[in-house]
Scaffold this motif. Structure first.
Motif, mmCIF file in Angstrom:
data_model
loop_
_atom_site.group_PDB
_atom_site.id
_atom_site.type_symbol
_atom_site.label_atom_id
_atom_site.label_comp_id
_atom_site.label_asym_id
_atom_site.label_seq_id
_atom_site.Cartn_x
_atom_site.Cartn_y
_atom_site.Cartn_z
ATOM 1 N N GLY A 59 -9.211 19.757 11.314
ATOM 2 C CA GLY A 59 -9.220 20.889 12.146
ATOM 3 C C GLY A 59 -9.598 20.577 13.493
ATOM 4 N N GLN A 60 -10.488 19.547 13.748
ATOM 5 C CA GLN A 60 -10.619 19.398 15.316
ATOM 6 C C GLN A 60 -9.427 18.915 15.749
ATOM 7 O OE1 GLN A 60 -13.693 16.404 15.127
ATOM 8 N NE2 GLN A 60 -15.385 17.646 14.616
ATOM 9 N N ARG A 61 -8.590 18.390 15.121
ATOM 10 C CA ARG A 61 -7.287 17.683 15.804
ATOM 11 C C ARG A 61 -6.214 18.596 16.057
ATOM 12 N NH1 ARG A 61 -9.308 13.221 17.663
ATOM 13 N NH2 ARG A 61 -9.743 11.754 16.018
ATOM 14 N N ILE A 62 -6.149 19.749 15.241
ATOM 15 C CA ILE A 62 -5.219 20.648 15.053
ATOM 16 C C ILE A 62 -5.774 21.883 16.130
ATOM 17 C CG2 ILE A 62 -4.190 22.388 13.904
ATOM 18 C CD1 ILE A 62 -3.895 20.702 11.719
ATOM 19 N N GLY A 63 -7.096 22.005 16.087
ATOM 20 C CA GLY A 63 -7.622 23.079 16.969
ATOM 21 C C GLY A 63 -7.303 23.068 18.469
ATOM 22 N N SER A 64 -7.157 21.892 19.006
ATOM 23 C CA SER A 64 -6.691 21.812 20.307
ATOM 24 C C SER A 64 -5.198 22.142 20.749
ATOM 25 C CB SER A 64 -7.194 20.340 20.910
ATOM 26 O OG SER A 64 -6.386 19.328 20.182
ATOM 27 N N THR A 65 -4.492 21.929 19.541
ATOM 28 C CA THR A 65 -2.910 22.032 19.819
ATOM 29 C C THR A 65 -2.262 23.417 19.363
ATOM 30 O OG1 THR A 65 -2.638 20.742 17.779
ATOM 31 C CG2 THR A 65 -2.720 19.642 20.077
ATOM 32 N N ALA A 66 -3.124 24.248 18.738
ATOM 33 C CA ALA A 66 -2.680 25.393 17.852
ATOM 34 C C ALA A 66 -1.986 26.356 18.882
ATOM 35 C CB ALA A 66 -3.783 26.064 17.319
ATOM 36 N N ASP A 67 -2.318 26.569 19.999
ATOM 37 C CA ASP A 67 -1.824 27.688 20.972
ATOM 38 C C ASP A 67 -0.378 26.816 21.523
ATOM 39 O OD1 ASP A 67 -3.696 29.554 20.688
ATOM 40 O OD2 ASP A 67 -4.719 29.098 22.671
ATOM 41 N N ASP A 110 -3.509 28.490 13.538
ATOM 42 C CA ASP A 110 -4.958 28.760 13.968
ATOM 43 C C ASP A 110 -5.527 29.140 12.851
ATOM 44 O OD1 ASP A 110 -3.289 30.995 13.650
ATOM 45 O OD2 ASP A 110 -4.584 32.134 15.215
ATOM 46 N N ASN A 111 -4.849 29.616 11.694
ATOM 47 C CA ASN A 111 -5.589 29.899 10.524
ATOM 48 C C ASN A 111 -6.113 28.717 9.487
ATOM 49 O OD1 ASN A 111 -4.258 32.239 11.107
ATOM 50 N ND2 ASN A 111 -4.361 33.071 8.975
ATOM 51 N N ILE A 112 -5.556 27.522 9.879
ATOM 52 C CA ILE A 112 -5.821 26.241 9.500
ATOM 53 C C ILE A 112 -7.263 25.873 9.786
ATOM 54 C CG2 ILE A 112 -5.487 23.606 9.171
ATOM 55 C CD1 ILE A 112 -2.452 24.244 9.106
ATOM 56 N N VAL A 113 -7.299 26.016 11.092
ATOM 57 C CA VAL A 113 -8.750 25.812 11.642
ATOM 58 C C VAL A 113 -9.658 26.761 11.272
ATOM 59 C CG1 VAL A 113 -10.103 25.603 14.219
ATOM 60 C CG2 VAL A 113 -7.537 25.020 13.891
ATOM 61 N N ALA A 114 -9.442 28.109 11.204
ATOM 62 C CA ALA A 114 -10.462 28.928 10.568
ATOM 63 C C ALA A 114 -10.577 28.558 9.146
ATOM 64 C CB ALA A 114 -9.623 30.448 10.873
ATOM 65 N N GLY A 115 -9.738 28.291 8.402
ATOM 66 C CA GLY A 115 -10.030 27.689 7.086
ATOM 67 C C GLY A 115 -10.908 26.395 6.983
ATOM 68 N N THR A 116 -10.958 25.549 7.890
ATOM 69 C CA THR A 116 -11.850 24.316 7.882
ATOM 70 C C THR A 116 -13.081 24.982 8.210
ATOM 71 O OG1 THR A 116 -9.829 23.190 8.706
ATOM 72 C CG2 THR A 116 -12.135 22.220 8.936
ATOM 73 N N SER A 117 -13.252 25.844 9.096
ATOM 74 C CA SER A 117 -14.636 26.287 9.407
ATOM 75 C C SER A 117 -15.273 26.891 8.398
ATOM 76 C CB SER A 117 -14.592 27.220 10.766
ATOM 77 O OG SER A 117 -14.089 26.376 11.859
#
Length: 178
Positions: A59-67, A110-117
């Motif tokens: 999630g931390q790795r993907i979060g910065s590149t989602a947009d 972005d849903n992957i990051v939200a799911g991680t959280s």
């Protein structure tokens, strides 16, 4: 708890909604619009499940590149539509393969990051993913129909109009302006 997940699901579906408004100018039939909405909803349901299962590191790795990933997908499809419109006569029916198979994946990052959280907070993988998918499917169908309505007032080839709109939207998404 459910209220929080509903609000998050609605918020996460907005990228699909704004994309669907632009795609709606292609004037898809109800059957194709439902297909696009179901695929968008499916991937927005699978993505948080992946996030919940994978955990914080990814999630931390993907979060910065989602947009950037989402913007790249929008720009690529927009460029495809513009080039295709220049090279070919206006089609009788829109080829929606890219729309169904290419766009939902980058829009669901972005849903992957939200799911991680949500996973880190202890949420069940049986609640958020199907709820997010259903909300996204509904928002997509509404966006497609709104775009269809707008497209009726703009007298430009639907595939060219959609391509140009996606090319304009892609850098705005990448820069975090929308």
């Amino acid at each position: 708890m459910i209220g929080t997940v509903l609000i998050l699901g609605f918020t996460l579906s907005l990228d699909n909604f704004r994309t669907a408004v632009v795609l709606g100018t292609l004037r898809l039939s109800w059957r194709r619009a439902a297909r696009v909405a179901l695929v968008f909803g499916f991937w927005d349901g699978v993505a948080p499940l992946v996030g919940i299962l994978v955990g914080n590191y990814l999630g931390q790795r993907i979060g910065s590149t989602a947009d950037y990933v989402g913007a790249g997908g929008l720009g690529a499809y927009g460029l495809y539509l513009v080039v295709h419109a220049w090279r070919n006569a206006e089609p009788e029916a829109v080829d929606d393969r890219w729309m169904v198979f290419g766009l939902p994946l980058p829009l669901s990052v972005d849903n992957i990051v939200a799911g991680t959280s949500l996973g880190l907070l202890g949420y069940s993988p049986w609640i958020a993913p199907p709820l997010f998918g259903a909300i996204t499917a509904l928002m997509t169908i509404v966006g497609l129909q709104l775009g269809r309505l707008v497209g009726q007032f703009i007298r430009i080839r639907p595939d060219l109009l959609t391509g140009v709109a996606l090319l304009i939207m892609a850098p705005l998404v990448g820069l975090g302006l929308i």
